[in-house]
Enzyme design. Sequence first.
Site, PDB file in Angstrom:
ATOM      1  N   CYS A 293      -1.495   6.453   8.848  1.00 14.81           N
ATOM      2  CA  CYS A 293      -1.585   5.080   8.174  1.00 14.81           C
ATOM      3  C   CYS A 293      -2.949   5.481   7.193  1.00 14.81           C
ATOM      4  O   CYS A 293      -2.806   6.279   6.339  1.00 14.81           O
ATOM      5  CB  CYS A 293      -2.205   3.842   9.144  1.00 14.81           C
ATOM      6  SG  CYS A 293      -3.422   4.358  10.218  1.00 14.81           S
TER       7      CYS A 293
ATOM      8  N   ARG B 109       0.843  -1.134   0.091  1.00 12.15           N
ATOM      9  CA  ARG B 109       0.011   0.035   0.085  1.00 12.15           C
ATOM     10  C   ARG B 109       0.827   1.249  -0.078  1.00 12.15           C
ATOM     11  O   ARG B 109       0.683   2.250  -0.701  1.00 12.15           O
ATOM     12  CB  ARG B 109      -0.850   0.037   1.382  1.00 12.15           C
ATOM     13  CG  ARG B 109      -2.121  -1.115   1.157  1.00 12.15           C
ATOM     14  CD  ARG B 109      -2.845  -0.881   2.192  1.00 12.15           C
ATOM     15  NE  ARG B 109      -3.843   0.224   2.383  1.00 12.15           N
ATOM     16  CZ  ARG B 109      -4.537   0.681   3.353  1.00 12.15           C
ATOM     17  NH1 ARG B 109      -4.515  -0.087   4.391  1.00 12.15           N
ATOM     18  NH2 ARG B 109      -5.266   1.657   2.988  1.00 12.15           N
TER      19      ARG B 109
END
Length: 278
Positions: A236, A182
Amino acid sequence: MTRADVLITAAQLAEHLAAGRPVTVLDVRWELARPDGREAHARGHVPGAVYVSLEDELTDHTVTGRGRHPLPSGAALEASARRWGMRDGVLTVVYDDWNRAGSARAWWVLTAAGVDGVRILDGGLAAWVRAGGALESGPVTAAPGDVHLTHRDLYRGALPTLTADDAAHFGGRLLDARAPERFRGESEPVDPVAGHIPGAENAPSTGVLTADGTFRSAADLTASLGPSPGPVGAYCGSGVTAAVLVAALRAAGVEAALFPGSWSQWCADPSRPVATGA
C-alpha cells in the site's frame, strides 16, 4: 487457516469478558488524517482496552530507507506488549474504528513477531456498539504482562514478507491496497511520487470489507479478487492498509506476503520504475 484463526466477533468477545476468561483487548485507533487516537480512546472504548499507538509503538521511525512506517524491533515490541498487559497463551483482541487499518497492523506485527492467538475484532468498535457492548471512558493502565516474542526481526518473522527487489520480480499477483486514484497516479496526497509498482493490480483494502465494516466471506472475496493459484503479495502506501488485505486473504485461507515498506519505500528510490494508469 480459517476465518476464526484471524477474526473474532463482537458477540464472542462479549462472551469472553462476561465469563471472566483471560483476554487482552487493545484499542488501535488510527487514521491517515488523524493518526493519534488517544482522545477517541479516552472518550469511549471497550471495557479494559489499552490504547496502542500505531505511530509510536507499532512503528520504528528511527529506521531509514524502509518507508513511512518501518516495522518495530522485536525487543521494543515485546516491551510494549508487556506494558499493554499481554501474556503468553492469552487471547489478544485488537480493534479500531477506521477500515480495520489499525487493528490489521497490530494483528500483522504481533503475529509476525510470533505471538499466537491474536484476533481482529470483526467490524471494529462499531460492531461492538451495534451488539450492545458497553463503553468505558478514561485512560487504561494494564497490569504488566509476560508475553515472549519469538522473532526479533519482523522483516524475517513468522509471516511472509517481500523486499523491494522481491516486489520488482514477483512471480505471482502483487496487489496494491491503495485507493484507485492513487494506484493510477492521478492523486498522491502523501508520497512524493504518484503511480504504482509495474505489474501490480489494484485491490483497495476497503473492498475486502462489507458496508458495516466486517470482513467479506471467502466466497465473496474470491468472486471479487478472482482465484489466486500462485503466490500473492500486497503493498500500500506504507505497509498499514495492505495488512488489511493480508488479514482478509488469510481469513479466506490464502497466504499473502506483505511488502512492509510499500510504495513509500519504492518511490523513494529513483532507480525504481513507476507505472501509471489502470
